[in-house]
Design an enzyme around this catalytic site. Structure first.
Site, PDB file in Angstrom:
ATOM      1  N   LYS B  79       0.842  -1.203   0.000  1.00  0.00           N
ATOM      2  CA  LYS B  79       0.000   0.000   0.000  1.00  0.00           C
ATOM      3  C   LYS B  79       0.872   1.247   0.000  1.00  0.00           C
ATOM      4  O   LYS B  79       1.919   1.292   0.670  1.00  0.00           O
ATOM      5  CB  LYS B  79      -0.886  -0.024   1.238  1.00  0.00           C
ATOM      6  CG  LYS B  79      -1.898   1.117   1.355  1.00  0.00           C
ATOM      7  CD  LYS B  79      -2.767   0.878   2.593  1.00  0.00           C
ATOM      8  CE  LYS B  79      -3.780   1.984   2.797  1.00  0.00           C
ATOM      9  NZ  LYS B  79      -4.567   1.761   4.025  1.00  0.00           N
ATOM     10  N   SER B 154      -9.402   1.984   3.388  1.00  0.00           N
ATOM     11  CA  SER B 154      -8.580   2.750   2.480  1.00  0.00           C
ATOM     12  C   SER B 154      -7.612   1.873   1.679  1.00  0.00           C
ATOM     13  O   SER B 154      -6.988   2.376   0.747  1.00  0.00           O
ATOM     14  CB  SER B 154      -7.792   3.814   3.238  1.00  0.00           C
ATOM     15  OG  SER B 154      -7.001   3.234   4.224  1.00  0.00           O
ATOM     16  N   SER B 178      -9.348  -0.385   7.631  1.00  0.00           N
ATOM     17  CA  SER B 178      -8.891  -0.221   6.255  1.00  0.00           C
ATOM     18  C   SER B 178      -8.217  -1.410   5.600  1.00  0.00           C
ATOM     19  O   SER B 178      -7.917  -1.339   4.418  1.00  0.00           O
ATOM     20  CB  SER B 178      -7.944   0.983   6.176  1.00  0.00           C
ATOM     21  OG  SER B 178      -8.685   2.155   6.443  1.00  0.00           O
TER      22      SER B 178
END
Lengths: 98, 499, 488
Positions: B79, B154, B178
């Protein structure tokens, strides 16, 4: 409940610009969020200790300390390489007042 | 078996044994990427050359007779709020559009050390703030199951990449759900470890007391393997823990005989989709069939978890994001004088949701409001933890939905931020309390989208999560063809008898 | 009296000055407080930096154990209570010398509280109370570019550990403030926790001053003064501010609570630009740093490791070395001076001789050369040798003083130096007589004066002779020879 003055003060503290035509919307946004979190006031927390660190006590990670030993200081290029503006060995920023 | 269908653990084993060439699996992933990436947009940065170089190096070492690491040759995506040395790290923000860190996040370094191949950086909601990956400055990510739908957030990019086969596994970060929620929306496994298990050094901070990096994987065993690799006490992170129970693969029992499962009653109108409720009970029944004991109970504090979460998260975030000021790195918008530069840079560099949360957080910390908001939220946090502590005296694991809804349509959220906040109600408790939690796929919704089930365990009890998770995986395989039994959802007590 | 209680013609009110101090001291640890960068002074810009002290994304602070120990040591030496669970808080404000735009400091649970430091001696001793002592990180250095519109930042100092010592408003005037600071500096010097040099910035003083009506319990509005870079500046600033406030109060005006910057060149202070909400620092506990739990054992071990402090050392010097209390008092004013004395006196030499040298020539030279006692380079062995050579008249006082002045900042071996430069005391009567005869011949007037009874003229002739022999003859011998020749 959230006055325009409060919004503007918060904006100044956060160093964010809120254009004139967006201010009322921003104020309403903030007010909605604050109203939303206000529900916490229903709880009686008078004698409750705040919980800042979730695992420190339980895992015994208090007193995480470092020895006073020098490690490599290599970041000058890293700093200056990423700096938006530099002057020789220094980072350059807009003029400040003393 | 098709090479892309292998799990990360299976692939690594075969590469280590020399049965598969690391380049082969890598090229299979690249092929899948060329098929789907243009529509899905999982990645912000793809490092094909670097990945190939690593694959070649691994093969060379193997030929030389060297033993390879636990994740040998596994193509992994990271990420984009975890720093990768020499590779652009943007946090999905214009503020860090061209930021290239000179250091790796410790979690990334651990992956490299285990011989994983870092493919690139995945898309996210800006600075981790959001649950649909629509607030990224660089465009949204689509759900591989239905491209009109969000991949969650996210860590949407990470979840979508795993689900679509654009990588074998990924790392995301979980501050309010997330990792778990996008995993749920994309039909894969997402784990948030106990706070402090994975070092936060190099994890670009959103909410320091809650942020945790965690694996997004195809199955539970992969999750355990990757956790074992990225978890370690790090002297660079004073909140990171020493844990000597991280070899998860070996001694995890495969059964759930006698495991006490608590099911928090859903009594606060969280807008829980009835199909999801049904699916959760179906999981409960399956585990009961295998010897688990079930009981529904009332947590009593569910109403306060989302407000407490947002107050604390926004408060800490408002401080963590102060460093982005155009002076040392990142975007600088030229203006007249220091203060103007700060304001123009930050207003241009941060998107609307980030600015909104900074304002709330600044408010919550400000003079006159600190006691009422931030401090109160920290006290409520203790009450929430107390409620969970109490539950874990009676139960070994808690079971419930990961999200009240399946993946929403793209473009629907963001208009009314508060509405999307409420969807975090099931995930934020694990962040507030530090407890580990995992989301696994459990069923398919009538819309064709995946439904996720969440297990939560007490602090340091990841092993219980893996145990229960694997049991569910086995049960699910069996049930693939069976219809869900609606009548089972009415059982309420240990003996499974109806009241 | 006019309506608002102020008056022009009637008795002016009597005010007393009330002063509190905030003293920042840079600790002499090897590394910074939250990262492993070296904490040295004077390195080229931006060479003692790393991602942590630059506040780069994803970086985290980790606390230096030595900082905790030094803070405890200073606190204990100041009679403070050590806070058993101490924590760090973030102080949020935007400024370019502050990479994260927050400073990690301590507000809610400072490491030490409730101590005191006495100024004055014996009956006159006054206890100045210390409210708290806490640790925090220093900021970088800004260089303002005069013509250009930019400011240059050097982050070497960012993250250097500081302790801040906050007093209660117990001080009454500039003299007390200086006495307090000198004593504080001595205590901290004894602990070797810092070199406390105002000019170098390792000690910084902010003065909070208000005027209170004599006899009243109510405190006046106070102002804060910054940029006080020497004791002289502090004294002048205090006197000027007390005067400024008195004039305002006498004229019936109020005092504005503000921060003022002292300009020592001009001898005035200026109000620093302050916004209404500039003071909202939004302090909250730093989530990256777990609390430090200080056990009784740890406090004990720090207490046990405290070096001998000034009063103890003074008494011991009197006892062990037999030097007078006055000498011991002077020498123990600085731990470096005391160490220099003790290391030399331990060698085979009379301690009183050592203390005489230090108190006389030593202090004079340090003042003249603007040196700190810690900067003395003359080794104890060489110092003892020098004194010995002087005592045994191998070298005269004049020569000894000359060598001492040279060796104090760059050590030398007096024996070899004297040999190499031919500085031994001359004992050649024949040569001396010749020299004396020459001086007499060249100074008729003085000779006449002497013969007419002016003793002073002899002194002049001795001086001239000493000059001619480059001080290498004992003055007594010169005087004797001169008298002999003059009376011949």
């Amino acid at each position: 409940m959230i006055s325009m003055e409060t919004l503007e003060r918060v904006g100044r503290l956060a160093e964010l610009e809120i254009p004139e035509n967006q201010r009322e919307a921003a104020r309403q946004d903030l007010e909605k969020m604050v109203t939303f979190v206000d529900v916490m006031k229903e709880l009686n927390v008078k004698n409750v200790e705040p919980l800042y660190q979730v695992t420190a006590e339980r895992a015994g990670t208090q007193n995480i300390l470092r020895d006073d030993v020098v490690t490599e200081g290599e970041a000058r290029e890293a700093l200056l390489g990423n700096a938006p503006k530099r002057r020789g060995e220094f980072a350059s920023v807009p003029k400040t007042f003393a | 078996m098709k090479i892309l269908d292998l799990t990360a653990v299976e692939l690594a084993e075969r590469i280590r044994r020399g049965e598969i060439d690391a380049m082969e699996s890598l090229e299979a992933v690249f092929e899948r990427i060329s098929e789907r990436e243009e529509q899905l947009h999982c990645y912000l940065v793809l490092d094909r050359e670097g990945a190939r170089a690593k694959a070649r190096e691994l093969q060379k070492r193997r030929s030389a007779g060297e033993g390879l690491g636990l994740l040998a040759g596994v193509p992994v995506a990271v990420k984009d709020n975890l720093c990768t040395k020499g590779m652009r790290t943007t946090c999905g923000s214009r503020m860090l559009e061209n930021f290239v860190p000179p250091y790796d996040a410790t979690a990334v370094w651990n992956l490299r050390n285990a011989d994983a191949i870092i493919l690139g950086k995945t898309n996210l909601d800006e600075f981790g703030m959001g649950n649909t990956t629509e607030s990224s400055y660089f465009g949204l990510t689509r759900n591989p199951w239905n491209e009109e739908r969000s991949a969650g957030g996210s860590s949407g990019g990470s979840a979508a990449a795993v689900a679509s086969g654009e990588c074998y596994a990924a790392i995301g970060t979980d501050t309010g759900g997330s990792v778990r929620q996008p995993a749920s929306h994309c039909g894969v496994v997402g784990l948030k470890p106990t706070y402090g298990t994975v070092s936060r050094s190099g994890l670009i901070a959103y909410c320091s007391s809650m942020d945790q990096a965690g694996p997004v994987t195809r199955d539970v065993r992969d999750s355990a393997a990757i956790l074992g690799v990225i978890a370690a006490r790090d002297p660079k992170d004073a909140t990171s823990l020493h844990r000597d129970d991280l070899s998860f693969m070996e001694d995890i029992p495969q059964d759930v005989e006698g495991i006490r499962i608590g099911i928090p009653a859903d009594n606060s109108g969280n807008g829980l989709d009835p199909e999801i409720r049904e699916a959760i009970w179906s999981v409960a029944m399956a585990l009961k069939e295998r010897g688990a004991l079930l009981e529904e109970f009332d947590l009593g504090i569910t109403k306060y978890v989302v407000p407490a979460y947002y107050t604390i998260a926004c408060g800490e975030a408002s401080s963590n994001l102060e460093r982005y000021d155009g002076m040392k790195y990142g975007l600088r918008v030229s203006a007249d004088g220091l203060q103007e530069t700060y304001r123009k840079t930050r207003t241009a560099g941060f998107g609307a949701e980030v600015r909104r949360r900074i304002l709330l957080g600044t408010f919550a910390l400000s003079e006159g409001y600190y006691d009422e908001y931030y401090l109160t939220a920290m006290k409520v946090r203790r009450l929430i933890r107390d409620a969970y502590d109490k539950a874990f005296l009676k139960y070994d694991v808690l079971l419930g939905p990961t999200s009240p809804i399946v993946a929403p349509k793209l473009g629907e959220t963001g208009m009314e931020p508060l509405a999307s906040y409420l969807a975090d109600v099931y995930t934020v408790p694990a962040n507030l309390t530090g407890m580990p939690a995992m989301s696994l796929p459990c069923a398919i919704h009538s819309t064709g989208l995946p439904i996720g089930v969440q297990f939560t365990a007490a602090l340091f009890q990841e092993k219980t999560l893996f145990r229960v998770g694997m049991a569910w995986e086995q049960a699910r395989e069996k049930r693939q063809s069976q219809k869900r039994d609606v009548a089972d959802c009415n059982s309420r007590n240990w003996q499974g008898k109806t009241e | 009296m006019s309506e608002n209680g102020m008056n022009e013609k009637c008795t002016k009110k009597e005010y007393e000055t009330v002063i509190g101090l905030e003293v920042h001291v840079e600790l002499s640890t090897r590394t910074k407080i939250f990262c492993g960068c070296a904490a040295t002074f004077g390195a080229p810009p931006n060479t003692l930096v790393c991602p942590v002290c630059l506040g780069m994304p994803g970086t985290l602070p980790v606390l230096n154990r030595r900082v905790v120990e030094l803070a405890m040591a200073v606190g204990l030496a100041l009679g403070c209570d050590v806070t058993r669970t101490t924590r760090f808080d973030r102080k949020n404000y935007f400024y370019p010398d502050n990479p994260q735009n927050y400073q990690i400091s301590q507000l809610y649970l400072p490491i030490c509280r409730n101590g005191w430091l006495g100024i004055g001696e014996g009956d006159e001793e006054r206890k100045i109370r210390i409210h708290e002592l806490h640790a925090e990180e220093d900021a970088g250095k800004l260089t303002h570019d005069e013509e250009g519109r930019e400011t240059l930042v050097d982050y070497n100092r960012a993250g250097v550990p500081l302790i801040e010592i906050v007093t209660e408003p117990d001080l009454k005037n500039a003299g007390e403030v200086i006495a307090f600071l000198e004593k504080l500096r001595m205590v901290i010097g004894y602990l070797e926790a810092s070199d406390c040099k105002l000019q170098e910035g390792s000690m910084r003083v902010d003065v909070n001053l208000s005027l209170r009506e004599v006899g009243s319990e109510r405190m006046g509005t106070r102002t804060e003064m910054k940029n006080l870079n020497s004791f002289r500046a502090i004294t002048r600033a205090i006197d000027a501010e007390a005067k400024r406030q008195k004039e305002l109060l006498d004229a019936g005006e109020g005092i504005l609570q503000e921060t003022r910057r002292w300009d020592d060149q001009k001898g005035v202070s200026y109000s620093m630009r302050s916004k209404e909400d500039a003071q909202d620092y939004r302090y909250f506990p730093d989530p990256d740093l777990p609390p430090v739990v200080i056990s009784e054992e740890w406090i004990q071990s720090v207490r046990n490791a405290l070096p001998e402090m000034r009063d103890e050392k003074k008494e011991r010097f009197v006892r062990e070395y037999g030097i007078p209390a006055y000498d011991a008092g002077v020498i123990t004013q600085s731990v470096h001076l005391a160490r220099w004395f003790e290391q030399t006196a331990a060698l085979d030499i009379l301690p009183k001789k050592v203390s005489n040298w230090i108190m006389g020539e030593g202090l004079r030279l340090l003042r003249e050369k603007e040196m700190d006692p810690g900067d003395v380079r003359l080794s104890p062995e060489h110092f003892a040798a020098l004194i010995r050579m002087n005592e045994e008249d191998e070298i005269t006082n004049a020569v000894a003083k000359e060598i001492f002045a040279k060796a104090i900042d760059e050590d030398l071996d007096p024996e070899s130096y004297v040999k190499a430069n031919g500085l031994m005391t001359m004992r050649d009567d024949f040569l001396l007589r010749e020299t004396v005869k020459k001086v007499i011949a060249e100074n008729e007037k003085s000779v006449t004066d002497y013969k007419n009874g002016k003793e002073k003229a002899l002194g002049y002739l001795v001086g001239q002779t000493m000059k001619a022999v480059r001080g290498q003859v004992l003055p007594a011998a010169v005087t004797a020879m001169l008298k002999e020749e003059l009376n011949a």
